[in-house]
Write a protein that holds these residues in place. Structure first.
Motif, short mmCIF file in Angstrom:
data_model
loop_
_atom_site.label_atom_id
_atom_site.label_comp_id
_atom_site.label_asym_id
_atom_site.label_seq_id
_atom_site.Cartn_x
_atom_site.Cartn_y
_atom_site.Cartn_z
N ALA A 45 0.85 -1.19 0.00
CA ALA A 45 0.00 0.00 0.00
C ALA A 45 0.88 1.24 0.00
N SER A 46 0.50 2.21 -0.81
CA SER A 46 1.23 3.47 -0.89
C SER A 46 0.23 4.58 -1.12
N GLU A 47 0.43 5.69 -0.44
CA GLU A 47 -0.47 6.82 -0.63
C GLU A 47 0.25 8.13 -0.36
N THR A 48 -0.21 9.17 -1.01
CA THR A 48 0.27 10.52 -0.75
C THR A 48 -0.87 11.48 -1.05
N THR A 49 -0.91 12.57 -0.32
CA THR A 49 -1.98 13.55 -0.48
C THR A 49 -1.38 14.88 -0.91
#
Length: 377
Positions: A309-313
């Motif tokens: 899982a990878s996320e950035t905002t």
């Protein structure tokens, strides 16, 4: 045929036309390069029957003549000679002898009459001129969007639409499309449309990077050919593709329920981070959550087998108007677009998670990309 030429000039000609040589063809002559010496110039010509490249260089011609010689061995031998060497080329009894100082080599040659004839421009119907920087931008914007699948051959090319007011290039591969427009340096004699193979256009782009023309003349003739006249007498002949090109303009949505303006630099960084999670980078799936509730933000997420899982905002330099929405896109397609535009911000427009997404660089009129979302992900 006999002439004297600098090694640098010989290699320049061989390397510029060499990409059009087809060493794997069932026609052995296509593995050769055509040489013609006259008027103190040695002219190189190579073709694979789809793309042809002409390159003349200076030479001291004692006896005019022409021949063909295997491009690969001839080029490799020339590379081994001293950098500042002056070479003497002599054609006699079917052999081309290259002499430089104490070095001497003879190459078997072919019958120049067996080589495909160099196209002529005598019957040109349409011609116009572009600034080289304009043509470079148009090709860099559209070429990544062309198809590689020969099953839809027409999509392996770029459509040139030379209307009286402006030039439009269109490219599509069934999953995305690009429309790029620009003005002329000199107007076309008459409007025309042609689909030029991407392979030929990549050679045009490569040669533009290696030469510095003041302008590029583009000529179309009655034989389904388009010629690009570059600097130093370099000409690229491109065969056009037959068939009806899809109406790309029809797939471009005219309205949008959601719009987002993002920093190109931040968007590129986010896409590259998410792409790490993909098993196949060209098939990297990213989910964009366009948030217009409270603070504007765009959240980008991805999943994979190793990077689970990878996320950035993206916040701050982000504006979202209209409805909040989640869209799944191929991040490789997004990066293909972001990495060739020259603006600081990009505008994203969408109507629904299952309808085409439009990306346009802010401040660059006449350029847009359409990407089909990955529905069901």
């Amino acid at each position: 045929m006999q002439l004297t030429i600098l090694r640098s000039q010989l290699l320049s000609g061989l390397e510029k036309v060499g990409r059009a040589v087809n060493s794997r063809s069932t026609l052995p002559v296509l593995a050769h390069v055509f040489l013609e010496a006259c008027d103190n110039r040695l002219s190189f010509f190579a073709t694979d029957l789809e793309t042809g490249i002409v390159m003349p260089v200076s030479a001291e011609v004692k006896t005019p003549g022409r021949t063909t010689v295997p491009a690969g061995p001839f080029t490799e031998y020339a590379k081994t000679l001293p950098t500042q060497a002056e070479l003497t080329l002599t054609l006699k009894d079917g052999k081309l002898t290259v002499k430089s100082g104490a070095s001497k080599a003879s190459f078997a040659t072919g019958d120049p009459g067996d080589y495909p004839p160099r196209p002529t421009l005598a019957e040109a119907d349409h011609t116009f001129t572009l600034l080289p920087g304009v043509l470079k931008d148009l090709l860099r914007q559209t070429l990544p969007v062309t198809a590689t699948d020969e099953a839809r051959a027409i999509l392996t090319g770029v459509q040139f639409d030379a209307a009286p007011a402006q030039l439009t290039l269109r490219a599509a591969d069934g999953f995305r499309a690009c429309v790029a427009q620009a003005g002329y340096e000199s107007l076309p004699l008459a409007p025309f449309q042609a689909v030029v193979t991407a392979r030929s256009l990549r050679e045009v782009l490569r040669l533009l990077d290696g030469t510095h023309p003041e302008a590029v003349q583009i000529i179309a003739d009655q034989q389904a050919r388009v010629a690009f006249l570059l600097a130093e007498g370099v000409i690229v002949f491109a065969q056009t593709l037959a068939g009806e090109y899809p109406d790309v303009d029809q797939v471009v949505p005219k309205t949008a329920t959601t719009e987002a303006v993002l920093s190109v630099e931040a968007f590129i960084r986010a896409c590259k981070q998410m792409r790490v999670a993909a098993d196949k980078p060209r098939e990297a799936l990213g989910r964009l959550d366009l948030q217009n509730s409270g603070a504007n933000a765009v959240k980008v997420t991805a999943e994979g087998e190793i990077l689970t899982a990878s996320e950035t905002t993206l916040t701050g330099d982000v504006t979202v108007t209209g409805q909040s929405m989640q869209i799944a896109l191929n991040l490789a397609f997004v990066l293909d677009m972001l990495e060739v535009i020259k603006t600081s911000h990009v505008r994203l427009k969408a109507n629904a998670p299952n309808t085409p997404v439009v990306l346009t660089p802010e401040g660059v009129p006449g350029l847009l990309y359409v990407i089909m979302p990955m529905v069901g992900h």
